[in-house]
Design a protein around this motif. Structure first.
Motif, PDB file in Angstrom:
ATOM      1  N   UNK A  84      33.927  41.174  33.119  1.00 38.35           N
ATOM      2  CA  UNK A  84      35.218  40.695  33.643  1.00 38.35           C
ATOM      3  C   UNK A  84      36.144  41.871  33.930  1.00 38.35           C
ATOM      4  N   UNK A  85      36.241  42.757  32.933  1.00 40.63           N
ATOM      5  CA  UNK A  85      37.143  43.909  33.078  1.00 40.63           C
ATOM      6  C   UNK A  85      36.669  44.796  34.225  1.00 40.63           C
ATOM      7  N   UNK A  86      35.357  45.002  34.270  1.00 42.30           N
ATOM      8  CA  UNK A  86      34.809  45.837  35.351  1.00 42.30           C
ATOM      9  C   UNK A  86      35.179  45.265  36.717  1.00 42.30           C
ATOM     10  N   UNK A 128      36.789  53.884  29.858  1.00 46.87           N
ATOM     11  CA  UNK A 128      35.787  52.986  30.427  1.00 46.87           C
ATOM     12  C   UNK A 128      36.122  52.635  31.891  1.00 46.87           C
ATOM     13  N   UNK A 158      33.757  53.704  35.167  1.00 51.41           N
ATOM     14  CA  UNK A 158      33.122  52.816  36.146  1.00 51.41           C
ATOM     15  C   UNK A 158      33.655  53.050  37.560  1.00 51.41           C
ATOM     16  N   UNK A 159      34.790  53.738  37.647  1.00 49.46           N
ATOM     17  CA  UNK A 159      35.277  54.109  38.982  1.00 49.46           C
ATOM     18  C   UNK A 159      34.748  55.492  39.366  1.00 49.46           C
ATOM     19  N   UNK A 188      32.873  39.874  28.758  1.00 45.07           N
ATOM     20  CA  UNK A 188      34.240  40.404  28.786  1.00 45.07           C
ATOM     21  C   UNK A 188      34.258  41.776  29.484  1.00 45.07           C
ATOM     22  N   UNK A 189      33.250  42.566  29.163  1.00 48.49           N
ATOM     23  CA  UNK A 189      33.143  43.892  29.784  1.00 48.49           C
ATOM     24  C   UNK A 189      32.972  43.742  31.305  1.00 48.49           C
ATOM     25  N   UNK A 208      30.265  37.420  41.598  1.00 52.58           N
ATOM     26  CA  UNK A 208      31.058  38.533  42.141  1.00 52.58           C
ATOM     27  C   UNK A 208      32.031  38.008  43.180  1.00 52.58           C
ATOM     28  N   UNK A 212      36.680  44.739  45.542  1.00 50.68           N
ATOM     29  CA  UNK A 212      36.863  45.802  44.533  1.00 50.68           C
ATOM     30  C   UNK A 212      37.839  46.887  44.988  1.00 50.68           C
ATOM     31  N   UNK A 213      37.790  47.227  46.276  1.00 54.60           N
ATOM     32  CA  UNK A 213      38.700  48.268  46.783  1.00 54.60           C
ATOM     33  C   UNK A 213      40.157  47.823  46.649  1.00 54.60           C
ATOM     34  N   UNK A 252      37.688  43.238  37.421  1.00 54.95           N
ATOM     35  CA  UNK A 252      39.133  43.247  37.680  1.00 54.95           C
ATOM     36  C   UNK A 252      39.698  44.633  37.941  1.00 54.95           C
ATOM     37  N   UNK A 253      39.011  45.659  37.483  1.00 54.45           N
ATOM     38  CA  UNK A 253      39.531  46.995  37.787  1.00 54.45           C
ATOM     39  C   UNK A 253      38.896  47.551  39.068  1.00 54.45           C
ATOM     40  N   UNK A 254      38.072  46.730  39.709  1.00 48.69           N
ATOM     41  CA  UNK A 254      37.555  47.121  41.016  1.00 48.69           C
ATOM     42  C   UNK A 254      36.224  47.859  40.997  1.00 48.69           C
ATOM     43  N   UNK A 255      35.395  47.590  39.975  1.00 48.34           N
ATOM     44  CA  UNK A 255      34.057  48.205  39.977  1.00 48.34           C
ATOM     45  C   UNK A 255      33.231  47.547  41.084  1.00 48.34           C
ATOM     46  N   UNK A 256      32.457  48.352  41.792  1.00 45.50           N
ATOM     47  CA  UNK A 256      31.618  47.788  42.852  1.00 45.50           C
ATOM     48  C   UNK A 256      30.531  46.936  42.210  1.00 45.50           C
ATOM     49  N   UNK A 305      41.268  45.613  44.472  1.00 42.51           N
ATOM     50  CA  UNK A 305      41.618  45.531  43.051  1.00 42.51           C
ATOM     51  C   UNK A 305      41.932  46.907  42.449  1.00 42.51           C
ATOM     52  N   UNK A 306      41.387  47.941  43.083  1.00 44.85           N
ATOM     53  CA  UNK A 306      41.676  49.292  42.567  1.00 44.85           C
ATOM     54  C   UNK A 306      43.128  49.702  42.800  1.00 44.85           C
ATOM     55  N   UNK A 351      37.886  45.840  24.530  1.00 42.34           N
ATOM     56  CA  UNK A 351      36.504  45.804  24.056  1.00 42.34           C
ATOM     57  C   UNK A 351      36.484  46.238  22.594  1.00 42.34           C
TER      58      UNK A 351
END
Lengths: 309, 287
Positions: free
Chosen positions: A203-205, B105, B109-110, A200-201, A309, B78-79, A207-211, B81-82, B94
């Motif tokens: 997934x969230x990473x 969080x 991560x950003x 889940x973590x 990914x 990712x870019x 979806x928020x655009x973590x590389x 999605x930001x 979480x």
């Protein structure tokens, strides 16, 4: 970097049982692998050493004249296939024996031998030469009246050790491959389990655009951690056990067996194992590097497999 | 800002083709607020998944600020999605993190600075009126509070577009109003909002906002009437019945639309044979 390290540590900390099991099993794997490697090294070195030693020893009766022995020595030196012929007087033989069992030169005067006049002629045969021909020559000399009491040849011993070495090499390789495969599988499954647990973590990473490196690197570092810690544990435990044993056995009075073994190990070129040296450090570095490579590669494969990914 | 053209989405399960979305077209401008309605299974969530690139369209294109996003390289996703914020239907909070940590969080991560993270999270908590809940865990919150945390997390990175999937689905009228008021505030700051809902009352209470309705995979409002609706009839006349039946699943609007579908997709999802594929390409080009 701080985030990477804290995430990695979190993944390890949240799976204490599995992490511990992984580290213990990899440690055992590396310990067994190292023991098999050292046994194989010792056997190989011994074979090499023995091949350079006299392959036939002729023991003379004390009544035999030294001139006759020297004359036979000269005759043998003229034969094809002989590398070296050496003559040992009884004094030299006694000294060599006392040295080999660790008796100091100043104490050697206290010892006496029954067969004090024993003398030995040692023949070193070229590798891959049939030693039986030389045995016939010696038998013929004996039949002519030479006072030879015993003939000892070590080719059979060399063959036996070589056989042992081959068994250790093949068996060791199979066992090591199996254990390494188990370790790889264990790291792979542990990383897979962690990824599932934190899906889940992840997934969230995503979806928020973590590389992808931010998502994947902690798992790769987790694998590297298992590999490095496990090999370090294995290395330290083996080192402590080895030097404790050496220290303990070395301090037992009149322990001729240990002195003999130590002498053999030193003779075959592995004497540096008895005192902490650069060899030990180098060995540790190689072991840890191996653990690092295995940990990283395995976790990388697991990450690629389980994280889309 | 967002231009969706002729997108269709088809799933194939056990050799059965299931068309979920058919020829969706819409344009969303900066500052728009849209209610997306439709019965369960109408394709609302699928459409949102396409917008956040959790899924890829079977055909058609999605342009976001002049960038064709469904063709975006993986490393650039990712870019993209930001620039979005997503409020998930199932919260996706979480459980082992506090309200504060759930929001921070995202910023961590950003790679945002700690001081910036702290300030931003406090501002967001103030916006969603959860300052006093910062140290609580999700299981200690009510449904409405959880939803507000999810909204705060979604806008943490100041997105250009906020996508909210049923954010009021399981809430009472008071909480529903509170959530919509927060979304209105976010929208008034310049963020475009797409919100899916089943709540018809809500649409009546906010008539100033756009309404789109999905019915069996087709978008009723926002349709472009200038498109060639006769194209499928032309295809019916020139294709074999078997091939035409397969093609109806993607219901192409124009020749260009049909030719934009990849051969791989036609083979894999619509199960076109090589012969049918060459027939289709040849006849479509002649049209």
């Amino acid at each position: 970097m701080r985030l990477l390290l804290s995430t990695t540590w979190k993944y390890i900390r949240r799976n204490p049982g599995l992490s511990l099991a992984t580290i213990i099993i990899i440690s055992i794997t590396f310990s067994i692998g190292t023991i098999l490697f050292l046994l194989n090294l010792f056997a190989t070195q011994t074979v090499n050493y023995l091949q350079n030693q006299p392959t036939i020893s002729i023991f003379y009766d004390q009544r035999e004249k030294e001139e006759s022995i020297i004359a036979f020595k000269t005759f043998l030196e003229g034969q094809k296939g002989i590398t070296k012929v050496t003559f040992s007087s009884s004094t030299q033989i006694q000294q060599d024996y006392l040295n080999s069992i660790g008796i100091n030169p100043e104490q050697q005067g206290q010892y006496s031998f029954d067969d004090y006049a024993i003398r030995i002629l040692r023949l070193q045969v070229e590798p891959n030469t049939d030693y039986k021909y030389f045995l016939q020559l010696i038998e013929s000399e004996k039949s002519k009246g030479a006072l030879i009491s015993q003939i000892v040849f070590i080719q059979e011993i060399v063959d036996k050790i070589r056989e042992f070495s081959n068994t250790v090499r093949i068996g060791g390789t199979l066992v090591t491959v199996f254990l390494v495969a188990m370790s790889l599988l264990l790291i792979y499954l542990t990383i897979g389990f962690t990824i599932n647990r934190f899906s889940q973590e992840i997934d969230i990473m995503q979806l928020v655009g973590a590389e992808s490196k931010v998502i994947m690197l902690p798992f790769t570092l987790q694998g590297a951690f298992y590999g490095v810690v496990a090999t370090l544990v294995s290395y330290i435990v083996m080192l402590v056990l080895w030097f404790s044993t050496v220290f303990f056995l070395g301090n037992i009075q009149n322990n001729t067996l240990f002195a003999f073994i130590k002498n053999i190990v030193s003779e075959v070129g592995l004497g540096s194992l008895f005192t902490f040296s650069l060899v030990h450090v180098l060995f540790g570095v190689i072991l840890v590097t191996l653990g690092l490579v295995i940990g990283i590669s395995c976790s990388y494969v697991a990450t690629k497999r389980y994280i889309k990914v | 800002m967002l231009q969706v053209s002729d997108i269709s989405k088809i799933y194939t399960t056990n050799n059965t083709i299931v068309p979920v979305l058919r020829n969706i077209n819409f344009t969303l401008d900066k500052g728009d607020f849209v209610f997306l309605t439709g019965a369960s299974g109408a394709g609302k969530t699928t459409l949102l998944k396409l917008l956040i690139l959790q899924e890829y369209p079977s055909k058609g294109s999605i342009m976001f600020e002049d960038v064709n996003i469904e063709k975006l390289q993986k490393k650039l996703v990712p870019l993209y999605r930001r620039t979005l914020g997503v409020v998930f239907q199932d919260y996706k909070l979480l459980e082992n993190k506090t309200v504060f940590e759930n929001i921070s969080f995202v910023l961590e991560i950003l790679d945002k600075k700690q001081s910036e993270i702290k300030n931003t999270v406090m501002q967001l908590l103030e916006l969603v009126k959860l300052t006093d809940r910062a140290d609580l865990f999700p299981k200690q919150l009510s449904g409405g509070e959880k939803r507000r945390v999810v909204i705060a997390r979604a806008i943490a990175n100041n997105p250009k577009l906020l996508i909210a999937d049923e954010p009021t689905g399981d809430l009472d009228p008071d909480n529903t109003d509170r959530i919509v008021e927060i979304l209105k505030k976010i929208n008034s700051a310049g963020t475009s909002v797409i919100m899916t809902t089943h709540n018809v009352d809500l649409l009546d209470r906010y008539p100033q906002y756009k309404r789109w309705h999905l019915d069996a995979g087709e978008l009723i409002e926002g349709k472009d009437p200038k498109r060639d609706t006769k194209f499928i009839d032309k295809l019916k006349n020139i294709l074999t019945p078997e091939l035409f039946e397969k093609i109806t699943f993607i219901a192409p609007r124009s020749k260009q639309d049909l030719l934009s579908v990849t051969p791989l997709f036609l083979r894999h999802y619509l199960k076109l044979t090589d012969k049918q594929l060459s027939e289709l390409v040849k006849k479509a080009k002649d049209l």
